[in-house]
Design a protein around this motif. Structure first.
Motif, PDB file in Angstrom:
ATOM      1  N   LYS A  52       0.840  -1.139  -0.071  1.00 62.20           N
ATOM      2  CA  LYS A  52       0.123  -0.046  -0.072  1.00 62.20           C
ATOM      3  C   LYS A  52       0.761   1.282   0.092  1.00 62.20           C
ATOM      4  O   LYS A  52       2.088   1.234   0.528  1.00 62.20           O
ATOM      5  N   ALA A  53       0.310   2.274  -0.525  1.00 63.25           N
ATOM      6  CA  ALA A  53       0.962   3.656  -0.597  1.00 63.25           C
ATOM      7  C   ALA A  53       1.308   4.131   0.888  1.00 63.25           C
ATOM      8  O   ALA A  53       2.555   4.607   0.893  1.00 63.25           O
ATOM      9  N   GLU A  54       0.473   3.759   1.763  1.00 67.36           N
ATOM     10  CA  GLU A  54       0.486   4.094   3.055  1.00 67.36           C
ATOM     11  C   GLU A  54       1.699   3.519   3.884  1.00 67.36           C
ATOM     12  O   GLU A  54       2.470   4.056   4.583  1.00 67.36           O
ATOM     13  N   THR A  55       1.776   2.217   3.532  1.00 74.08           N
ATOM     14  CA  THR A  55       2.874   1.399   4.032  1.00 74.08           C
ATOM     15  C   THR A  55       4.388   1.846   3.411  1.00 74.08           C
ATOM     16  O   THR A  55       5.279   2.126   4.158  1.00 74.08           O
ATOM     17  N   ARG A  56       4.317   2.023   2.271  1.00 72.83           N
ATOM     18  CA  ARG A  56       5.734   2.852   1.565  1.00 72.83           C
ATOM     19  C   ARG A  56       5.922   4.004   2.223  1.00 72.83           C
ATOM     20  O   ARG A  56       7.096   4.066   2.410  1.00 72.83           O
ATOM     21  N   GLY A  57       5.131   5.010   2.526  1.00 73.98           N
ATOM     22  CA  GLY A  57       5.269   6.195   3.006  1.00 73.98           C
ATOM     23  C   GLY A  57       6.001   6.042   4.749  1.00 73.98           C
ATOM     24  O   GLY A  57       6.892   6.762   4.845  1.00 73.98           O
ATOM     25  N   ILE A  58       5.210   5.181   5.372  1.00 74.11           N
ATOM     26  CA  ILE A  58       5.739   4.627   6.532  1.00 74.11           C
ATOM     27  C   ILE A  58       7.227   4.259   6.476  1.00 74.11           C
ATOM     28  O   ILE A  58       7.972   4.515   7.393  1.00 74.11           O
ATOM     29  N   ARG A  59       7.339   3.320   5.580  1.00 79.98           N
ATOM     30  CA  ARG A  59       8.656   2.894   5.477  1.00 79.98           C
ATOM     31  C   ARG A  59       9.783   3.806   5.154  1.00 79.98           C
ATOM     32  O   ARG A  59      10.935   3.798   5.374  1.00 79.98           O
ATOM     33  N   ILE A  60       9.596   4.715   4.270  1.00 82.99           N
ATOM     34  CA  ILE A  60      10.349   5.681   3.863  1.00 82.99           C
ATOM     35  C   ILE A  60      10.806   6.654   4.931  1.00 82.99           C
ATOM     36  O   ILE A  60      12.180   6.814   5.328  1.00 82.99           O
ATOM     37  N   LYS A  61       9.828   6.934   5.928  1.00 82.73           N
ATOM     38  CA  LYS A  61      10.111   7.778   7.002  1.00 82.73           C
ATOM     39  C   LYS A  61      10.967   6.818   8.075  1.00 82.73           C
ATOM     40  O   LYS A  61      11.790   7.685   8.668  1.00 82.73           O
ATOM     41  N   LYS A  62      10.414   5.740   8.070  1.00 85.94           N
ATOM     42  CA  LYS A  62      11.193   4.772   9.087  1.00 85.94           C
ATOM     43  C   LYS A  62      12.845   4.666   8.360  1.00 85.94           C
ATOM     44  O   LYS A  62      13.898   4.880   9.041  1.00 85.94           O
ATOM     45  N   ALA A  63      13.223   4.538   7.179  1.00 87.74           N
ATOM     46  CA  ALA A  63      14.245   4.536   6.459  1.00 87.74           C
ATOM     47  C   ALA A  63      15.144   5.593   6.910  1.00 87.74           C
ATOM     48  O   ALA A  63      16.289   5.601   7.364  1.00 87.74           O
ATOM     49  N   LEU A  64      14.403   6.813   6.840  1.00 86.94           N
ATOM     50  CA  LEU A  64      15.416   8.136   6.874  1.00 86.94           C
ATOM     51  C   LEU A  64      15.673   8.123   8.701  1.00 86.94           C
ATOM     52  O   LEU A  64      16.888   8.597   8.815  1.00 86.94           O
ATOM     53  N   SER A  65      14.852   7.798   9.444  1.00 84.63           N
ATOM     54  CA  SER A  65      15.109   7.748  10.917  1.00 84.63           C
ATOM     55  C   SER A  65      16.267   6.885  11.000  1.00 84.63           C
ATOM     56  O   SER A  65      17.136   7.252  11.799  1.00 84.63           O
ATOM     57  N   LYS A  66      16.172   5.695  10.552  1.00 80.74           N
ATOM     58  CA  LYS A  66      17.174   4.891  10.757  1.00 80.74           C
ATOM     59  C   LYS A  66      18.787   4.976  10.158  1.00 80.74           C
ATOM     60  O   LYS A  66      19.445   4.962  10.948  1.00 80.74           O
ATOM     61  N   LEU A  67      18.295   5.549   8.906  1.00 79.60           N
ATOM     62  CA  LEU A  67      19.941   5.942   8.363  1.00 79.60           C
ATOM     63  C   LEU A  67      20.498   7.190   9.068  1.00 79.60           C
ATOM     64  O   LEU A  67      21.535   7.194   9.420  1.00 79.60           O
ATOM     65  N   LYS A  68      19.469   8.196   9.529  1.00 79.97           N
ATOM     66  CA  LYS A  68      20.001   9.178  10.530  1.00 79.97           C
ATOM     67  C   LYS A  68      20.642   8.937  11.595  1.00 79.97           C
ATOM     68  O   LYS A  68      21.602   9.293  12.142  1.00 79.97           O
TER      69      LYS A  68
END
Length: 83
Positions: A52-68
């Motif tokens: 889902k687009a919602e899941t993808r958006g959540i994963r992008i936000k988590k990826a940014l947080s984890k990468l930071k």
């Protein structure tokens, strides 16, 4: 408009939404540029594997947080089945 040259993975190319998010988050982009192509591939696959687009958006936000935070690969994920 010039697109920033951000590397993709070994199998997956960089999706536009993840590219834009990384450009907007310099701390995450710095880690992204330091990880291996295989690690980038894992992040990309994890993001795009959301149905889902919602899941993808959540994963992008988590990826940014984890990468930071310095995380170099997605945690608790079996890995890219495409390589």
């Amino acid at each position: 408009m010039v697109k920033a040259a951000i590397q993709g993975g070994v199998v997956h190319t960089m999706p536009a939404d993840l590219r834009a998010a990384l450009i907007a988050t310099p701390a995450a982009l710095a880690v992204w540029e330091d990880i291996t192509p295989l690690a980038r591939n894992e992040w990309i696959c994890w993001v795009i594997s959301g149905k889902k687009a919602e899941t993808r958006g959540i994963r992008i936000k988590k990826a940014l947080s984890k990468l930071k935070g310095g995380m170099r690969r997605p945690c608790c994920w079996a890995g890219c089945p495409h390589r």
